[in-house]
Scaffold this active site. Sequence first.
Site, PDB file in Angstrom:
ATOM      1  N   GLU A  95       3.554   9.045  -2.398  1.00  0.00           N
ATOM      2  CA  GLU A  95       2.299   8.317  -2.528  1.00  0.00           C
ATOM      3  C   GLU A  95       1.630   8.193  -1.163  1.00  0.00           C
ATOM      4  O   GLU A  95       2.301   8.143  -0.133  1.00  0.00           O
ATOM      5  CB  GLU A  95       2.541   6.921  -3.116  1.00  0.00           C
ATOM      6  CG  GLU A  95       2.975   6.959  -4.565  1.00  0.00           C
ATOM      7  CD  GLU A  95       3.147   5.571  -5.178  1.00  0.00           C
ATOM      8  OE1 GLU A  95       2.877   5.436  -6.381  1.00  0.00           O
ATOM      9  OE2 GLU A  95       3.566   4.640  -4.456  1.00  0.00           O
TER      10      GLU A  95
ATOM     11  N   CYS B  93      -2.902   5.524   4.877  1.00  0.00           N
ATOM     12  CA  CYS B  93      -1.476   5.232   5.043  1.00  0.00           C
ATOM     13  C   CYS B  93      -0.722   6.394   4.426  1.00  0.00           C
ATOM     14  O   CYS B  93      -0.773   6.603   3.208  1.00  0.00           O
ATOM     15  CB  CYS B  93      -1.122   3.919   4.354  1.00  0.00           C
ATOM     16  SG  CYS B  93       0.630   3.473   4.515  1.00  0.00           S
TER      17      CYS B  93
ATOM     18  N   CYS C  98      13.466   6.881   1.367  1.00  0.00           N
ATOM     19  CA  CYS C  98      13.789   6.472   2.729  1.00  0.00           C
ATOM     20  C   CYS C  98      15.263   6.125   2.815  1.00  0.00           C
ATOM     21  O   CYS C  98      15.830   5.537   1.889  1.00  0.00           O
ATOM     22  CB  CYS C  98      12.938   5.266   3.128  1.00  0.00           C
ATOM     23  SG  CYS C  98      13.166   4.753   4.860  1.00  0.00           S
TER      24      CYS C  98
ATOM     25  N   CYS D 236      15.759  -0.908   3.815  1.00  0.00           N
ATOM     26  CA  CYS D 236      15.224  -2.258   4.011  1.00  0.00           C
ATOM     27  C   CYS D 236      15.082  -2.929   2.640  1.00  0.00           C
ATOM     28  O   CYS D 236      14.472  -2.365   1.729  1.00  0.00           O
ATOM     29  CB  CYS D 236      13.882  -2.204   4.729  1.00  0.00           C
ATOM     30  SG  CYS D 236      13.973  -1.368   6.336  1.00  0.00           S
TER      31      CYS D 236
ATOM     32  N   CYS E  95      11.635  -3.481   0.730  1.00  0.00           N
ATOM     33  CA  CYS E  95      10.719  -2.346   0.670  1.00  0.00           C
ATOM     34  C   CYS E  95      11.018  -1.479  -0.546  1.00  0.00           C
ATOM     35  O   CYS E  95      12.155  -1.044  -0.742  1.00  0.00           O
ATOM     36  CB  CYS E  95      10.841  -1.517   1.948  1.00  0.00           C
ATOM     37  SG  CYS E  95       9.843  -0.011   1.933  1.00  0.00           S
TER      38      CYS E  95
ATOM     39  N   GLY F 153       8.991   6.449   3.774  1.00  0.00           N
ATOM     40  CA  GLY F 153       9.856   7.083   4.756  1.00  0.00           C
ATOM     41  C   GLY F 153       9.795   6.443   6.133  1.00  0.00           C
ATOM     42  O   GLY F 153       8.904   5.649   6.436  1.00  0.00           O
ATOM     43  N   GLU F 154      10.767   6.803   6.952  1.00  0.00           N
ATOM     44  CA  GLU F 154      10.851   6.377   8.350  1.00  0.00           C
ATOM     45  C   GLU F 154      10.408   7.553   9.209  1.00  0.00           C
ATOM     46  O   GLU F 154      11.117   8.558   9.317  1.00  0.00           O
ATOM     47  CB  GLU F 154      12.296   5.967   8.673  1.00  0.00           C
ATOM     48  CG  GLU F 154      12.666   5.931  10.144  1.00  0.00           C
ATOM     49  CD  GLU F 154      11.791   5.010  10.984  1.00  0.00           C
ATOM     50  OE1 GLU F 154      11.195   5.501  11.969  1.00  0.00           O
ATOM     51  OE2 GLU F 154      11.680   3.815  10.660  1.00  0.00           O
TER      52      GLU F 154
ATOM     53  N   SER G 157       4.808   3.681  12.615  1.00  0.00           N
ATOM     54  CA  SER G 157       5.633   2.494  12.418  1.00  0.00           C
ATOM     55  C   SER G 157       7.095   2.894  12.241  1.00  0.00           C
ATOM     56  O   SER G 157       7.408   3.797  11.462  1.00  0.00           O
ATOM     57  CB  SER G 157       5.156   1.735  11.174  1.00  0.00           C
ATOM     58  OG  SER G 157       6.007   0.642  10.901  1.00  0.00           O
TER      59      SER G 157
ATOM     60  N   SER H 269       8.763  -2.553  13.109  1.00  0.00           N
ATOM     61  CA  SER H 269       9.031  -3.522  12.044  1.00  0.00           C
ATOM     62  C   SER H 269      10.190  -4.406  12.495  1.00  0.00           C
ATOM     63  O   SER H 269      11.336  -3.956  12.513  1.00  0.00           O
ATOM     64  CB  SER H 269       9.390  -2.791  10.745  1.00  0.00           C
ATOM     65  OG  SER H 269       8.269  -2.096  10.245  1.00  0.00           O
ATOM     66  N   LEU H 270       9.892  -5.644  12.847  1.00  0.00           N
ATOM     67  CA  LEU H 270      10.917  -6.515  13.432  1.00  0.00           C
ATOM     68  C   LEU H 270      11.472  -7.507  12.406  1.00  0.00           C
ATOM     69  O   LEU H 270      12.653  -7.471  12.070  1.00  0.00           O
ATOM     70  CB  LEU H 270      10.314  -7.245  14.640  1.00  0.00           C
ATOM     71  CG  LEU H 270      11.292  -7.994  15.540  1.00  0.00           C
ATOM     72  CD1 LEU H 270      12.392  -7.087  16.061  1.00  0.00           C
ATOM     73  CD2 LEU H 270      10.542  -8.633  16.718  1.00  0.00           C
ATOM     74  N   HIS H 271      10.665  -8.443  11.957  1.00  0.00           N
ATOM     75  CA  HIS H 271      10.945  -9.321  10.817  1.00  0.00           C
ATOM     76  C   HIS H 271      12.007 -10.398  11.028  1.00  0.00           C
ATOM     77  O   HIS H 271      12.200 -11.241  10.139  1.00  0.00           O
ATOM     78  CB  HIS H 271      11.306  -8.515   9.559  1.00  0.00           C
ATOM     79  CG  HIS H 271      10.365  -7.401   9.254  1.00  0.00           C
ATOM     80  ND1 HIS H 271       9.007  -7.591   9.119  1.00  0.00           N
ATOM     81  CD2 HIS H 271      10.574  -6.057   9.086  1.00  0.00           C
ATOM     82  CE1 HIS H 271       8.416  -6.429   8.860  1.00  0.00           C
ATOM     83  NE2 HIS H 271       9.341  -5.486   8.855  1.00  0.00           N
TER      84      HIS H 271
ATOM     85  N   ASN I 258       4.736  -8.565   0.464  1.00  0.00           N
ATOM     86  CA  ASN I 258       4.251  -8.075  -0.815  1.00  0.00           C
ATOM     87  C   ASN I 258       5.417  -7.979  -1.799  1.00  0.00           C
ATOM     88  O   ASN I 258       6.520  -7.597  -1.409  1.00  0.00           O
ATOM     89  CB  ASN I 258       3.592  -6.705  -0.650  1.00  0.00           C
ATOM     90  CG  ASN I 258       2.291  -6.795   0.119  1.00  0.00           C
ATOM     91  OD1 ASN I 258       1.511  -7.716  -0.073  1.00  0.00           O
ATOM     92  ND2 ASN I 258       2.047  -5.841   1.013  1.00  0.00           N
TER      93      ASN I 258
ATOM     94  N   CYS J 164       1.695  -2.957   1.834  1.00  0.00           N
ATOM     95  CA  CYS J 164       2.816  -2.634   2.724  1.00  0.00           C
ATOM     96  C   CYS J 164       4.138  -2.900   2.010  1.00  0.00           C
ATOM     97  O   CYS J 164       4.344  -3.969   1.445  1.00  0.00           O
ATOM     98  CB  CYS J 164       2.748  -3.484   3.991  1.00  0.00           C
ATOM     99  SG  CYS J 164       1.354  -3.090   5.043  1.00  0.00           S
TER     100      CYS J 164
END
Length: 355
Positions: free
Chosen positions: A100, A113, A120, A124, A127, A170-171, A202, A225-227, A301, A344
């Site tokens: 997508e 995007c 991936c 995470c 996600c 994906g990363e 990212s 991406s820390l979080h 999200n 996201c």
Amino acid sequence: MIAKDLNPPSRFILDLSFSELDLVLREWGEPPYRTEQIWRGIYQQLWTLPDQFTTLPKSLRQKLGEAFTFRYLKPVTLLRSSDGNTTKTLFQLPDGLAIEAVLMRYERRNTLCISTQVGCAMGCVFCATGQMGFKRHLSPGEIVEQVLYYARLLRQENEEVTNIVVMGMGEPFHNYDATMKAIDILNHPLGMNLGARRFTISTVGLVPAIRRFAAEKRQVNLAISLHATRDELRNSLLPINRKYPIQDLLAACRDYVAQTGRRITFEWALIQGVNDSVETARELATLLKGLLCHVNVIPLNPTHRYSGTGSTRERANAFKAELERHGIPCTVRIRRGIDIQAGCGQLATLHNSNS
């Protein structure tokens, strides 16, 4: 269900850099200017069929058609958000898998995007792409074609692509070479000529790749991406943290800024009651003190397999205010495309389970 393509396609022309295409044409005995004609046709005229290249001799057009495929991605579904500002497209790949990509329209820019992998491997937990697991890397051309597809869509409205965030499925740093080659193709001055600073990559924090990226001194923007501020929580949210814990990640980030002089963006998905307290914001400010950076916070999200919920606007604003009180610039991002699962962390292709 998405059907598999039983006939493997011929070589994909979008996988080639300008110099690689030039080498092919020289081997065919063509003059050097033919490369530029074809390159402009693909990336400026946005042509998708050899017959459209009317500046070329018919024999060369025929040869191109026999040697190369010009389109790999097949649009399957296109969804538009209720406000009309977000469009998500599901593409079928030649092997039956799918990805997508999303177009987000703002007042002065059109941001894409785009995806770099099918699924991936990072896992995470919040996600949707991570929840579906890893299928395969995308080739440079499969990354590039997402951009060309939306460029054609926008051209019909006399608009153009202005920004690209490599934050889809994906990363990107797990598929480093293909991702960077795709950016170089889109950046090429004789083609789309999208400036390096119009791209943002990212990553969840693959430290060796961040160091490689820093050494290359690219002008492409970097987002992390820390979080979480503590390893225990980050381990539970982003499993990669067990391999590259927070202190190692931040050391690589500081080296990146020192080498490039460029600002880093830290992304923070605000999860109600998990990482959205004022105390957490204070801890984050301490971690980032003295680092040239900006924090993007966005309420989480929803995804099907994670029970956490996004923070309220009040808690998001309090988090932002605490960071800014300690001198850390922060933006609370607007959630986009939630009604079509285009926000996201929401990109996933459930069709893959049936392919």
